[in-house]
Design a protein around this motif. Structure first.
Motif, mmCIF file in Angstrom:
data_model
loop_
_atom_site.group_PDB
_atom_site.id
_atom_site.type_symbol
_atom_site.label_atom_id
_atom_site.label_comp_id
_atom_site.label_asym_id
_atom_site.label_seq_id
_atom_site.Cartn_x
_atom_site.Cartn_y
_atom_site.Cartn_z
ATOM 1 N N SER A 61 3.012 2.390 -3.262
ATOM 2 C CA SER A 61 2.148 3.280 -4.864
ATOM 3 C C SER A 61 2.941 4.680 -4.724
ATOM 4 C CB SER A 61 0.508 3.483 -4.603
ATOM 5 O OG SER A 61 0.103 4.444 -5.719
ATOM 6 N N LYS A 115 -3.782 10.401 2.904
ATOM 7 C CA LYS A 115 -4.537 9.145 2.002
ATOM 8 C C LYS A 115 -4.580 7.744 2.505
ATOM 9 C CE LYS A 115 -6.504 10.930 -1.764
ATOM 10 N NZ LYS A 115 -6.283 10.634 -2.637
ATOM 11 N N LYS A 116 -2.902 7.130 3.001
ATOM 12 C CA LYS A 116 -2.633 6.499 2.680
ATOM 13 C C LYS A 116 -2.911 5.500 4.588
ATOM 14 C CE LYS A 116 0.627 5.892 -0.977
ATOM 15 N NZ LYS A 116 2.387 5.927 -1.142
ATOM 16 N N GLY A 160 -7.470 1.232 -1.151
ATOM 17 C CA GLY A 160 -6.133 1.444 -1.633
ATOM 18 C C GLY A 160 -5.664 0.690 -2.284
ATOM 19 N N HIS A 189 0.967 10.545 1.546
ATOM 20 C CA HIS A 189 0.710 9.890 2.903
ATOM 21 C C HIS A 189 -0.238 10.479 4.072
ATOM 22 C CE1 HIS A 189 2.431 13.730 5.042
ATOM 23 N NE2 HIS A 189 2.763 13.216 4.088
ATOM 24 N N ASP A 199 0.149 8.455 10.226
ATOM 25 C CA ASP A 199 0.653 9.541 8.824
ATOM 26 C C ASP A 199 1.897 10.556 9.606
ATOM 27 O OD1 ASP A 199 0.367 11.718 6.602
ATOM 28 O OD2 ASP A 199 -0.541 13.161 8.139
ATOM 29 N N THR A 250 5.944 5.807 -4.447
ATOM 30 C CA THR A 250 7.018 5.813 -3.656
ATOM 31 C C THR A 250 7.655 5.446 -4.301
ATOM 32 O OG1 THR A 250 5.886 6.152 -2.500
ATOM 33 C CG2 THR A 250 7.714 6.052 -1.298
ATOM 34 N N LEU A 277 0.776 -1.246 0.145
ATOM 35 C CA LEU A 277 -0.048 0.014 -0.087
ATOM 36 C C LEU A 277 0.742 0.740 0.037
ATOM 37 C CD1 LEU A 277 -2.850 1.242 -0.091
ATOM 38 C CD2 LEU A 277 -2.727 1.106 2.754
ATOM 39 N N LEU A 278 2.143 1.340 1.089
ATOM 40 C CA LEU A 278 2.875 1.847 1.261
ATOM 41 C C LEU A 278 3.763 2.346 -0.457
ATOM 42 C CD1 LEU A 278 4.401 2.233 4.495
ATOM 43 C CD2 LEU A 278 2.538 3.524 3.724
ATOM 44 N N TYR A 300 -6.648 4.606 4.940
ATOM 45 C CA TYR A 300 -6.626 3.383 4.184
ATOM 46 C C TYR A 300 -6.290 2.622 5.177
ATOM 47 C CZ TYR A 300 -7.019 5.452 -0.506
ATOM 48 O OH TYR A 300 -7.277 6.364 -1.598
ATOM 49 N N ILE A 301 -4.811 2.617 6.291
ATOM 50 C CA ILE A 301 -4.453 2.199 6.512
ATOM 51 C C ILE A 301 -5.466 1.253 8.243
ATOM 52 C CG2 ILE A 301 -3.378 1.266 8.314
ATOM 53 C CD1 ILE A 301 -0.523 2.452 7.055
ATOM 54 N N THR A 332 9.435 3.309 1.147
ATOM 55 C CA THR A 332 8.512 2.772 1.588
ATOM 56 C C THR A 332 9.242 1.832 3.278
ATOM 57 O OG1 THR A 332 7.853 2.472 -0.494
ATOM 58 C CG2 THR A 332 6.722 0.757 1.295
#
Length: 334
Positions: free
Chosen positions: A90, A138-139, A170, A136, A127, A92, A87-88, A142-143, A97
């Motif tokens: 993307s 948005k992710k 995500g 980060h 975050d 990046t 997920l992270l 998602y997490i 990551t």
């Protein structure tokens, strides 16, 4: 009667037996056969380059996490961390990551990363831990949502099918395929029992999308409703061209090549075994660019020579033209 080959059916033979009499070429279109032969040549050349030049994905990619980084963690935590690292990843770099996951892991130590632990952590804290990755904010959301689904609906187990995986916030097809290829079966579960056949798919990221077009392995269909090649269109074509047993290895092989040798902006063609073989469309671009650069340099040298020749005469000339450019002498101040 010859067996009909479906869209994603593949040869069961090894690459070395590609030209063997056992393969019925009548079952495969000429185009697919030619493209497969092209891929096998490229794969051999790229493998030789990758053996000489290591890449970040080799020791930071999700495929090495379970064995090298997470081997002391529970299966459930390993799988969760593989999914989160994907997920992270993307938009990046692998280095960022990997650093974000290290920070995330350190925050929960000595405990493991679990859905309930994530739910107990503020989204703003998450975050901050992952701020080195793209998107980060948005992710982080998602997490939290994935942890909530795992805890409240999925009994702590990540889905083991691509259609179910891409329903998670995500998570796209590329991430889902890589998760299925690298996750481990949960204790007492038959999930992922067929993972060794690598049949989940060929994960296509930006590196593979770019390289597969550059090597003319994939082309945009004339009837396509989109203007440019997409990862999913490329995947559909590559899964017909690349032998099934090579689907899993293809991702780190080509991603590492794109990271180190053939980037979007910088290409180390002198280090590339594919260069000069006629298999890469970048050869023509680089040749044209090199010729243009040589021509520009020669013009500069010629200008300098011409200016040197007329240097003594310039004070007596009203106007001198060098390569079409008008040069007027400066007037001396009185």
């Amino acid at each position: 009667m010859a067996k009909q080959v479906t869209e994603h059916e593949d040869f069961k033979k090894s690459p070395d037996s590609l030209n063997s009499d056992a393969i019925e070429l009548s079952n495969v279109s000429d185009l697919i056969f030619e493209q497969r032969a092209r891929w096998l040549k490229i794969r051999s050349l790229v493998t030789a380059v990758r053996e000489r030049i290591p890449a970040p994905v080799d020791h930071m990619g999700c495929h090495v996490l379970p064995e090298n980084v997470l081997k002391l963690h529970s299966i459930a935590s390993q799988n969760l961390q593989v999914l989160l690292s994907l997920l992270l990843s993307s938009q990046t770099k692998d280095q960022n990551t990997f650093a974000a996951m290290q920070a995330f892991r350190a925050y929960f130590e000595p405990d493991e990363i679990t859905p309930i632990g994530i739910l107990a952590t503020d989204e703003s804290t998450i975050d901050q831990l992952i701020r080195g990755v793209g998107f980060h904010v948005k992710k982080a959301g998602y997490i939290k949502k994935i942890a909530g689904l795992l805890f409240n609906e999925l009994k702590g187990q990540i889905p083991n099918s691509l259609p179910e995986l891409i329903k998670l916030p995500g998570i796209g097809p590329k991430m889902g395929i890589l998760y299925l290829q690298n996750a481990r079966p949960y204790p007492g579960s038959d999930q992922l029992k067929n993972q060794n056949d690598d049949s989940f798919g060929l994960a296509v990221d930006t590196h593979i999308l770019r390289l597969s077009q550059q090597w003319r392995l994939v082309t945009l269909p004339s009837h396509s409703s989109v203007a440019t090649m997409t990862p999913e269109l490329a995947r559909a074509q590559l899964e017909q061209i690349v032998p099934r047993e090579q689907w899993k290895e293809a991702n780190p092989l080509l991603v590492g090549f794109g990271q180190t040798v053939c980037g979007a902006r910088s290409k180390r063609c002198s280090d590339c075994d594919v260069s000069g073989t006629g298999l890469c469309s970048a050869d023509q671009l680089n040749t044209t660019s090199a010729k243009r650069k040589i021509k520009q340099e020669s013009l500069k040298i010629k200008d300098i020579e011409d200016l040197h020749v007329v240097k003594k005469e310039i004070n007596h000339a009203d106007q001198i033209v060098v390569h079409g450019r008008s040069l007027r002498p400066r007037k001396k101040k009185k």
